[in-house]
Enzyme design. Sequence first.
Site, PDB file in Angstrom:
ATOM      1  N   ALA A   1     -20.913  21.251  -7.326  1.00 54.45           N
ATOM      2  CA  ALA A   1     -20.112  21.665  -6.180  1.00 54.45           C
ATOM      3  C   ALA A   1     -20.671  21.280  -4.817  1.00 54.45           C
ATOM      4  CB  ALA A   1     -19.919  23.187  -6.220  1.00 54.45           C
ATOM      5  N   ALA A   2     -21.995  21.207  -4.671  1.00 53.06           N
ATOM      6  CA  ALA A   2     -22.570  20.952  -3.343  1.00 53.06           C
ATOM      7  C   ALA A   2     -22.174  19.558  -2.844  1.00 53.06           C
ATOM      8  CB  ALA A   2     -24.083  21.085  -3.405  1.00 53.06           C
ATOM      9  N   PRO A   3     -22.017  19.408  -1.519  1.00 56.88           N
ATOM     10  CA  PRO A   3     -22.334  20.357  -0.449  1.00 56.88           C
ATOM     11  C   PRO A   3     -21.266  21.394  -0.142  1.00 56.88           C
ATOM     12  CG  PRO A   3     -21.675  18.280   0.493  1.00 56.88           C
ATOM     13  CD  PRO A   3     -21.694  18.064  -0.996  1.00 56.88           C
TER      14      PRO A   3
ATOM     15  N   ASP B   1     -16.259  17.473 -10.279  1.00 55.36           N
ATOM     16  CA  ASP B   1     -16.543  16.343  -9.389  1.00 55.36           C
ATOM     17  C   ASP B   1     -17.839  15.729  -9.898  1.00 55.36           C
ATOM     18  OD1 ASP B   1     -16.858  14.527  -7.383  1.00 55.36           O
ATOM     19  OD2 ASP B   1     -16.831  15.957  -5.734  1.00 55.36           O
TER      20      ASP B   1
ATOM     21  N   CYS C   1     -16.279   9.759  -7.036  1.00 53.59           N
ATOM     22  CA  CYS C   1     -16.165   8.910  -5.850  1.00 53.59           C
ATOM     23  C   CYS C   1     -16.716   7.523  -6.161  1.00 53.59           C
ATOM     24  CB  CYS C   1     -16.874   9.538  -4.648  1.00 53.59           C
ATOM     25  SG  CYS C   1     -18.617   9.957  -4.935  1.00 53.59           S
TER      26      CYS C   1
ATOM     27  N   GLY D   1     -17.478  21.014   0.141  1.00 55.40           N
ATOM     28  CA  GLY D   1     -16.164  20.779   0.730  1.00 55.40           C
ATOM     29  C   GLY D   1     -15.034  21.267  -0.144  1.00 55.40           C
TER      30      GLY D   1
END
Length: 495
Positions: A308-310, A370, A423, A312
């Site tokens: 999860a970090a950072p 993610d 990404c 958003g």
Amino acid sequence: MNKPTGMPEKRGKRRRPRDRGTQAQSSAANPPANPPSIAQSAVSIQGKNRETASGLPARRAAAAILHKIIAEAMPLDPLFDPKTGHAGLRALEPRDRRLVRAIVGAALRRRGTIENRIAACLNGPLKDKTGRIATILHVAAAQILFLDIPDHAVVNLAVASTRGHVKTRHAAGLVNGVLRRLSREASASAEPESLSDDPPDDPMADTPAWLARRWTATYGAEQAAAIAIAHRDQPPLDLTARGDPDAVAAETGGTRLPTDSIRLKAGGDIAELPGYQTGNWWVQDAAAALPVRLLGNVQDKSIADLCAAPGGKTAQLAAAGAVVTAVDAVESRATRLTQNLARLNLQATIVTADIMTWEPDEPFDAILLDAPCSATGTIRRHPDIAWLKTGADITAMAKIQRAMLERTATWLKPGGLLVYCSCSLEPEEGEDQIAAFLASHNVFARDPVIPGELAGLDGLINAAGDLRTLPHYSFGSPALQKGMDGFFAARLRRA
């Protein structure tokens, strides 16, 4: 590295700079500040002694940092950390730190062009076992070719820097000669009053050859070239609003995108923008904000945000009323996530754990994975990635992603949604990953993204119904150009 064809890029003394370096943006709520214009950052220079005294520490820091990135494979962002980064950088004034970041960013974004231009000014191969002379030349060439800094100051500072190190002082004459020739040739080919950014002769000149081959095979020559050109420009600053996007746009002077992100021109200190201290928004690329939207209405739903970090996406979910469990394996990143949510006055359960060993107490209504990846989709914001990653990294990350998908899919309630995103521009970390997962998990089916679901972005939905953004994609209006990060996202539903 591919060689550019044709004449060098044209450059004029009063020309707007092509590249202002890099801003290490991410989906963080409090990322590092963006560099201001070079005119704001560059030191006022009056005479050679004053040039050297005022500008030399910044150039030495830029050369040292670029050397660590290229020669020692160290990532850019940690080197610029204000507390733990490079010592030479931390000793500088804030404006000089921003100048260093601009120089290093330009040197990375235009590395191929710079290398080719330097080679053309040499009578033979550069004898430089340590790589330090080449780094000094690259730092200076980035300023001469792409930044608004007087050439004579750049040359003088580069020569002084060369003389100041025992391993490079013998090459002071060579550095002086090469840079003076580079300056003359750049000035001779300039259009003094031009303010345009003409397309480069070879769009792949600043892309490592292995990535150029990959992107050409995956996306075709035309799109691969467009991706490479997009990586040469510093991207704008995108924000996600905690509340009303129109209010944040008005407050910050930005423009609301069709997807509700707010786009600003890059420059200035993020922490000084209106609404930062009150937590009205956080920095998040427009593409990075899309995967959460694939979950639909999340009000009161239990959702796991994995890796999860950072924070958003965690912030997006919490702001939309979800009951969020945010998991990250790295303690420092989890701490940053906690700090970001505190600034935004948003709530989530934060767990510091490796998802390959952690087990939730009960299944979730939805999961957002993610996944860690090669991050080649973020080169426009992190230009060091192009020169640090290899094909082996993509293979290794694909194995990790596959294992994470296998494990976390079991944490979903019947009928629940799983959104997988990365990404990366590489199909092994996106399209191929989902195809393999669905082939071996008949309890899951793709819940395709449908036209109209993401305002203005129907063209980014592929034939299978997954989302694929690319760095050169824009939002149609000239005021909203400068693209977005490269992202892949697929939405799956458990039977």
